[in-house]
Design a protein around this motif. Structure first.
Motif, mmCIF file in Angstrom:
data_model
loop_
_atom_site.group_PDB
_atom_site.id
_atom_site.type_symbol
_atom_site.label_atom_id
_atom_site.label_comp_id
_atom_site.label_asym_id
_atom_site.label_seq_id
_atom_site.Cartn_x
_atom_site.Cartn_y
_atom_site.Cartn_z
ATOM 1 N N LEU A 97 31.939 51.031 39.363
ATOM 2 C CA LEU A 97 30.894 50.424 38.543
ATOM 3 C C LEU A 97 29.875 49.706 39.429
ATOM 4 O O LEU A 97 28.658 49.785 39.192
ATOM 5 N N ALA A 98 30.360 49.043 40.473
ATOM 6 C CA ALA A 98 29.445 48.376 41.397
ATOM 7 C C ALA A 98 28.549 49.383 42.108
ATOM 8 O O ALA A 98 27.369 49.104 42.385
ATOM 9 N N ARG A 99 29.069 50.565 42.406
ATOM 10 C CA ARG A 99 28.249 51.600 43.040
ATOM 11 C C ARG A 99 27.173 52.092 42.082
ATOM 12 O O ARG A 99 26.031 52.358 42.488
ATOM 13 N N LEU A 100 27.521 52.209 40.804
ATOM 14 C CA LEU A 100 26.526 52.598 39.808
ATOM 15 C C LEU A 100 25.444 51.521 39.679
ATOM 16 O O LEU A 100 24.247 51.844 39.576
ATOM 17 N N VAL A 101 25.855 50.263 39.693
ATOM 18 C CA VAL A 101 24.894 49.159 39.622
ATOM 19 C C VAL A 101 23.937 49.216 40.811
ATOM 20 O O VAL A 101 22.720 49.017 40.666
ATOM 21 N N ALA A 102 24.477 49.496 41.998
ATOM 22 C CA ALA A 102 23.625 49.589 43.182
ATOM 23 C C ALA A 102 22.596 50.706 43.040
ATOM 24 O O ALA A 102 21.437 50.560 43.463
ATOM 25 N N LEU A 103 23.007 51.819 42.443
ATOM 26 C CA LEU A 103 22.064 52.919 42.216
ATOM 27 C C LEU A 103 20.967 52.512 41.239
ATOM 28 O O LEU A 103 19.793 52.879 41.409
#
Length: 314
Positions: free
Chosen positions: A266-272
């Motif tokens: 989820l944090a990787r999606l937020v970064a995107l």
């Protein structure tokens, strides 16, 4: 606090908008002042009693497995999260959800909220974003240069799947209705097939490496998808009441996807999102008091796109 919950399984009219006491966080939990939750189809299945085996819940039950909000109280032993932090998460499916002004959440499921979109709109991300990510990368192992067919790309998961696949430098073929064609194309699809007028087996002339099926298609249509996949490829299916087709002779795997909460993903999606490489689309924003009506519309097939549900200010 205000909450929507059901005391018995049944049709949308079992949902009640009522007052309950604020919950108190236990060890490893935080209390979140909810900015929004969202509607997912599994919410209706749980309410209807169709998921009692895989997802047992205690009645009365509050739906809403997506949450976006602000931490306002900490339980014992909590670290890495502070009061005032804006967070998002995919809540445990067998616990009370975020269709309320406040909800408890284990810290392990939470990620910092994106800063580039309104906090309430971030509730549109967790479940559907994680479904798309896990389908493409955990299960399909999608890599640059591969060809992927996303069947049912016009829905909320499909919108993220098209963007993520294109971001991974895959060639994206997507099916969509005329209503969602423009949105699917703007998400980055290289080819858009109108499934209302064109059969996939005729439209997809060159084999694909990956099929991601997001559509509740006829069993025969689902089975036919495997014929579009090259030897050694994969069909990932989210309509888990129908098993994913496979072809052992050609080494085509069939995988049924059950999305799981994963704060790191989820944090990787937020970064995107915050880098501008992933777009959050919200079709509607409805008040919490209207959640029963939203469930009723969804049961009639009259909900299109991602809907976030906003409680009254606490």
């Amino acid at each position: 606090m205000k909450v929507v919950r059901f005391h018995e399984y049944g049709d949308p009219d079992v949902l009640r908008y009522e007052d309950v006491e604020q919950p108190v966080p236990g060890a490893g939990e935080v209390r979140i002042r909810v900015a929004a939750t969202s509607f997912n189809s599994v919410d209706g299945n749980i309410r209807g009693g169709f998921m009692r085996g895989p997802i047992p819940v205690e009645l009365p039950h509050t739906p809403g497995i997506d949450v976006a909000g602000t931490v306002d109280a900490l339980g014992e032993g909590v670290d890495g999260v502070a009061v005032g932090d804006d967070v998002i998460g995919f809540l445990p499916m067998n616990g009370d959800g975020a269709a309320a002004q406040y909800v408890l959440a284990p810290t392990a499921v939470l990620s910092p909220a994106p800063k580039s979109v309104p906090l309430a709109d971030a509730a549109a991300l967790p479940v559907v974003g994680l479904t798309a990510w896990q389908a493409l990368f955990d299960h399909a192992k999608l890599t640059a240069g591969q060809r992927v067919l996303i069947n049912g790309a016009g829905g909320a998961v499909g919108g993220y799947a098209v963007q993520l696949a294109k971001g991974a430098e895959a060639h994206v073929i997507a099916t969509a209705s005329p209503r969602s064609r423009e949105a699917v194309a703007s998400a980055g699809a290289d080819e858009v097939i109108d499934h209302t007028t064109t059969g996939l087996t005729a439209a997809v002339t060159d084999p694909v490496d990956v099929v991601l099926n997001l559509a509740p298609v006829d069993p025969a249509e689902l089975a036919a998808l495997v014929t579009l996949v090259r030897p050694g490829g994969v069909v990932v299916n989210t309509t888990v009441w129908m098993p994913a087709p496979a072809d052992e002779e050609r080494g085509v795997r069939g995988i049924d996807l059950f999305v799981r909460s994963d704060a790191d993903q989820l944090a990787r999606l937020v970064a995107l999102i915050d880098s501008g490489r992933l777009r959050v689309d919200v079709a509607e924003r409805v008040p919490l008091a209207e959640l029963p009506a939203l469930h009723a519309r969804a049961a009639e097939g009259a909900v299109h796109g991602k809907v976030v549900v906003v409680p009254p200010a606490a």
